[in-house]
Write a protein that holds these residues in place. Structure first.
Motif, PDB file in Angstrom:
ATOM      1  N   SER A 263       0.847  -1.186   0.000  1.00  0.00           N
ATOM      2  CA  SER A 263       0.000   0.000   0.000  1.00  0.00           C
ATOM      3  C   SER A 263       0.883   1.237   0.000  1.00  0.00           C
ATOM      4  CB  SER A 263      -0.904  -0.010   1.226  1.00  0.00           C
ATOM      5  OG  SER A 263      -1.639   1.196   1.303  1.00  0.00           O
ATOM      6  N   VAL A 264       0.541   2.181  -0.844  1.00  0.00           N
ATOM      7  CA  VAL A 264       1.283   3.436  -0.934  1.00  0.00           C
ATOM      8  C   VAL A 264       0.508   4.558  -0.252  1.00  0.00           C
ATOM      9  CG1 VAL A 264       2.205   5.165  -2.509  1.00  0.00           C
ATOM     10  CG2 VAL A 264       2.406   2.727  -3.067  1.00  0.00           C
ATOM     11  N   ALA A 265      -0.761   4.683  -0.582  1.00  0.00           N
ATOM     12  CA  ALA A 265      -1.571   5.771  -0.034  1.00  0.00           C
ATOM     13  C   ALA A 265      -3.031   5.374  -0.079  1.00  0.00           C
ATOM     14  CB  ALA A 265      -1.368   7.057  -0.832  1.00  0.00           C
ATOM     15  N   THR A 266      -3.757   5.751   0.961  1.00  0.00           N
ATOM     16  CA  THR A 266      -5.188   5.483   0.988  1.00  0.00           C
ATOM     17  C   THR A 266      -5.934   6.743   1.411  1.00  0.00           C
ATOM     18  OG1 THR A 266      -5.070   4.645   3.248  1.00  0.00           O
ATOM     19  CG2 THR A 266      -4.959   3.027   1.475  1.00  0.00           C
ATOM     20  N   LEU A 267      -7.166   6.844   0.928  1.00  0.00           N
ATOM     21  CA  LEU A 267      -8.037   7.979   1.233  1.00  0.00           C
ATOM     22  C   LEU A 267      -9.408   7.412   1.550  1.00  0.00           C
ATOM     23  CD1 LEU A 267      -8.749  11.018   1.258  1.00  0.00           C
ATOM     24  CD2 LEU A 267      -9.067  10.860  -1.219  1.00  0.00           C
TER      25      LEU A 267
END
Length: 114
Positions: free
Chosen positions: A47-51
């Protein structure tokens, strides 16, 4: 069937920037979160980025301060702005949407040269 289409990948020199886009083929209801993942050759997908739907963001330690995730609801699109890229960021980048189902894009390659 919802499709996610990523774009914006490519070859960039270290220190450069890229902006990835992920457009959904139609509006997705009941979204819980949207995110970007990456997988480098010989490594597991990470995972790099979550929103989240509430607007909370989470970033991998390796990209904090350099990458920014955002979304445009009107365009059914999620973005990943990547700055100060390093060769360690080289990977295939995938977007994902978590709703009633989980959807994945097909990936876009990012290559950072030293």
């Amino acid at each position: 069937q919802v499709q996610l289409l990523e774009s914006g990948g490519g070859l960039v020199q270290a220190g450069g920037s890229l902006r990835l886009s992920c457009a959904a083929s139609r509006r997705i209801s009941s979204i819980n979160a949207m995110g970007w993942y990456r997988q480098a050759p010989g490594k597991q997908r990470e995972s790099v980025a979550t929103l989240t739907n509430a607007g909370n963001t989470n970033y991998a330690d390796s990209v904090k301060g350099r990458f920014t995730i955002s979304r445009d609801n009107a365009k059914n699109t999620v973005y990943l702005q990547m700055n100060s890229l390093t060769p360690e960021d080289t990977a295939n980048y995938y977007c994902a949407v978590v709703a009633v189902e989980m959807y994945w894009g097909q990936g876009t390659q990012v290559t950072v040269s030293s």
